[in-house]
Write an enzyme that holds these catalytic residues in place. Structure first.
Site, PDB file in Angstrom:
ATOM      1  N   LYS A 111       0.807  -1.222   0.000  1.00  0.00           N
ATOM      2  CA  LYS A 111       0.000   0.000   0.000  1.00  0.00           C
ATOM      3  C   LYS A 111       0.838   1.269   0.000  1.00  0.00           C
ATOM      4  O   LYS A 111       0.360   2.334  -0.370  1.00  0.00           O
ATOM      5  CB  LYS A 111      -0.961   0.007   1.198  1.00  0.00           C
ATOM      6  CG  LYS A 111      -2.098  -0.993   1.042  1.00  0.00           C
ATOM      7  CD  LYS A 111      -3.215  -0.739   2.039  1.00  0.00           C
ATOM      8  CE  LYS A 111      -4.359  -1.719   1.818  1.00  0.00           C
ATOM      9  NZ  LYS A 111      -5.442  -1.535   2.778  1.00  0.00           N
ATOM     10  N   LYS A 192      -4.852 -10.620  -6.178  1.00  0.00           N
ATOM     11  CA  LYS A 192      -6.104 -11.004  -5.512  1.00  0.00           C
ATOM     12  C   LYS A 192      -7.252 -10.067  -5.875  1.00  0.00           C
ATOM     13  O   LYS A 192      -7.027  -8.901  -6.195  1.00  0.00           O
ATOM     14  CB  LYS A 192      -5.898 -11.100  -3.996  1.00  0.00           C
ATOM     15  CG  LYS A 192      -5.803  -9.791  -3.290  1.00  0.00           C
ATOM     16  CD  LYS A 192      -5.890  -9.963  -1.769  1.00  0.00           C
ATOM     17  CE  LYS A 192      -5.895  -8.573  -1.144  1.00  0.00           C
ATOM     18  NZ  LYS A 192      -6.111  -8.523   0.272  1.00  0.00           N
ATOM     19  N   LYS A 195     -11.335  -4.728  -3.510  1.00  0.00           N
ATOM     20  CA  LYS A 195     -12.426  -3.750  -3.526  1.00  0.00           C
ATOM     21  C   LYS A 195     -12.040  -2.517  -4.323  1.00  0.00           C
ATOM     22  O   LYS A 195     -12.885  -1.825  -4.855  1.00  0.00           O
ATOM     23  CB  LYS A 195     -12.704  -3.277  -2.097  1.00  0.00           C
ATOM     24  CG  LYS A 195     -13.335  -4.296  -1.185  1.00  0.00           C
ATOM     25  CD  LYS A 195     -13.331  -3.732   0.235  1.00  0.00           C
ATOM     26  CE  LYS A 195     -13.996  -4.656   1.215  1.00  0.00           C
ATOM     27  NZ  LYS A 195     -13.759  -4.205   2.611  1.00  0.00           N
TER      28      LYS A 195
HETATM   29  P1  AMP Z   1     -11.105  -6.300   3.590  1.00  0.00           P
HETATM   30  O1  AMP Z   1     -11.609  -6.114   2.218  1.00  0.00           O
HETATM   31  O2  AMP Z   1      -9.643  -6.079   3.605  1.00  0.00           O
HETATM   32  O3  AMP Z   1     -11.840  -5.552   4.643  1.00  0.00           O
HETATM   33  O4  AMP Z   1     -11.281  -7.830   3.902  1.00  0.00           O
HETATM   34  C1  AMP Z   1     -12.350  -8.400   4.586  1.00  0.00           C
HETATM   35  C2  AMP Z   1     -12.146  -9.896   4.690  1.00  0.00           C
HETATM   36  O5  AMP Z   1     -12.181 -10.488   3.388  1.00  0.00           O
HETATM   37  C3  AMP Z   1     -10.790 -10.305   5.287  1.00  0.00           C
HETATM   38  O6  AMP Z   1     -10.978 -11.435   6.108  1.00  0.00           O
HETATM   39  C4  AMP Z   1      -9.960 -10.652   4.096  1.00  0.00           C
HETATM   40  O7  AMP Z   1      -8.976 -11.610   4.405  1.00  0.00           O
HETATM   41  C5  AMP Z   1     -10.997 -11.239   3.146  1.00  0.00           C
HETATM   42  N1  AMP Z   1     -10.603 -11.043   1.751  1.00  0.00           N
HETATM   43  C6  AMP Z   1     -10.345  -9.865   1.115  1.00  0.00           C
HETATM   44  N2  AMP Z   1     -10.026 -10.066  -0.176  1.00  0.00           N
HETATM   45  C7  AMP Z   1     -10.073 -11.408  -0.377  1.00  0.00           C
HETATM   46  C8  AMP Z   1      -9.851 -12.256  -1.515  1.00  0.00           C
HETATM   47  N3  AMP Z   1      -9.533 -11.765  -2.723  1.00  0.00           N
HETATM   48  N4  AMP Z   1      -9.998 -13.587  -1.340  1.00  0.00           N
HETATM   49  C9  AMP Z   1     -10.339 -14.100  -0.156  1.00  0.00           C
HETATM   50  N5  AMP Z   1     -10.567 -13.374   0.959  1.00  0.00           N
HETATM   51  C10 AMP Z   1     -10.441 -12.040   0.856  1.00  0.00           C
END
Ligand code: AMP
Ligand code: TRP
Length: 326
Positions: A111, A192, A195
């Site tokens: 980041k 990966k 968002k």
């Molecule tokens: P975040 O978007 O960072 O708030 O992630 C929320 C949850 O989703 C966390 O537990 C991350 O590990 C999971 N997560 C985010 N992106 C992925 C992805 N591409 N594949 C699997 N899990 C994800």
């Protein structure tokens, strides 16, 4: 009963990676554990946010928690900034973590890449995450694979403080799902699903319309071999589609590979479109019912009260150990 804690950032575009990597487990784990699920708004401001949108996204994520099946009768659902203990414990943990270990966090490296100077909060973010987890005497943290390093750091900090100040924290464990733990981007299957990626077709958001889902899957990047087999290294695109398919349908990868033996990528994609739409339609219907309801606000208020009661107890114990206050 074990204490389960996890959080999702309210930053919009919650996608099937978030669902398969995290939210799906939230629902399973609430059955036999004492589960707490947080909307981590203080994490979201490590990068600039539009205040009006942030408020909307907090409610979006809360509604999505409930739409995928998190039940406020079984689990606590609350907003991080409604519980002051997170920020308070964060400071104490910050004083017990090291710039060296934080510099090694790959998410921070990614980041902050290319910036001359990054916000301090982006650097210390894993410490706030540790505070979230340790504040509730958490045993299990269901998250996607990308959070493994942060969980390790949380354990290190907890052990360090326990050794120095006496038994203070429960040392938590991460729980990662097998299929879906790392859902990859549809347009670049070597990174990966995220968002924040610019191309909306790189992800499938939980609230995407069927026509958008279809377009994103049909356009997804594959390879020119024309054979359906699971091989992440050489066939990241097809392997990602198989993983998503398996996670939604419950069929194993081996079963799917056998089922599509000799068939083209188009057939696999078309079927995956159907499987995905079938999985998301009920979630979207429930979401529409809840998102603007008073019920949602009541759930979050009640959740904050219950979370605060637990957090206050932990903070009393922690301050005692450190000799803070009277
Ligand atoms: P975040 O978007 O960072 O708030 O992630 C929320 C949850 O989703 C966390 O537990 C991350 O590990 C999971 N997560 C985010 N992106 C992925 C992805 N591409 N594949 C699997 N899990 C994800
Ligand atoms: N850092 C996590 C992510 O980006 C979100 C998060 C914050 C979290 N605090 C947490 C996850 C505590 C589990 C437990 O996905």
């Amino acid at each position: 009963m074990k204490r389960v804690f996890s959080g999702v950032q309210p930053t919009g575009n919650i996608h099937i990676g978030n669902y398969l990597g995290a939210l799906k487990q939230f629902v399973q784990l609430q059955e036999e554990n004492d589960a707490i699920y947080c909307i981590v708004d203080e994490h979201a401001i490590t990068v600039p946010q539009d205040p009006k949108l942030l408020r909307q996204h907090i409610l979006d994520v809360a509604a999505l928690y409930m739409a995928v099946g998190v039940d406020p009768k079984k689990a606590i659902i609350f907003v991080q900034s409604d519980v002051p203990g997170h920020a308070e414990l964060n400071w104490i943990l910050t004083c017990n973590s090291y710039t060296g270990e934080l510099s090694r966090m790959t998410q921070f490296k990614q980041k902050s890449k290319g910036r001359e100077s990054a916000p301090t909060g982006l650097f210390t973010y894993p410490v706030l995450m540790a505070a979230d987890i340790l504040l509730y005497d958490t045993d299990i943290v269901p998250v996607g694979n990308d959070q493994k390093q942060h969980i390790e750091l949380t354990r290190d900090i907890a052990l360090r403080i326990n050794n120095k100040y006496g038994e203070t924290f429960v040392v938590p464990e991460g729980q990662f799902v097998k299929s879906g733990a790392r859902v990859m981007s549809l347009d670049d299957p070597t990174s990966k699903m995220s968002k924040s990626a610019e191309n909306p077709h790189s992800r499938i958001s939980l609230l995407d319309e069927p026509s958008k889902i279809k377009k994103s899957i049909m356009k997804s990047t594959t390879d020119s071999e024309g054979v359906i087999r699971f091989d992440v290294e050489n066939k990241p695109g097809i392997s990602n589609l198989l993983s998503i398919y398996s996670a939604f349908s419950g069929e194993t990868i081996e079963e799917l590979v056998a089922k599509y033996d000799g068939q083209g990528y188009g057939t696999l994609k078309k079927d995956l479109v159907e499987v995905t739409i079938n999985a998301l339609t009920p979630v979207q219907e429930r979401y529409k019912e809840i998102r603007n309801s008073q019920e949602l606000i009541d759930v979050l208020k009640d959740g904050a009260d219950r979370a605060n009661a637990i957090a206050e107890k932990t903070m009393k114990r922690v301050k005692d150990r450190f000799g803070l206050g009277l």
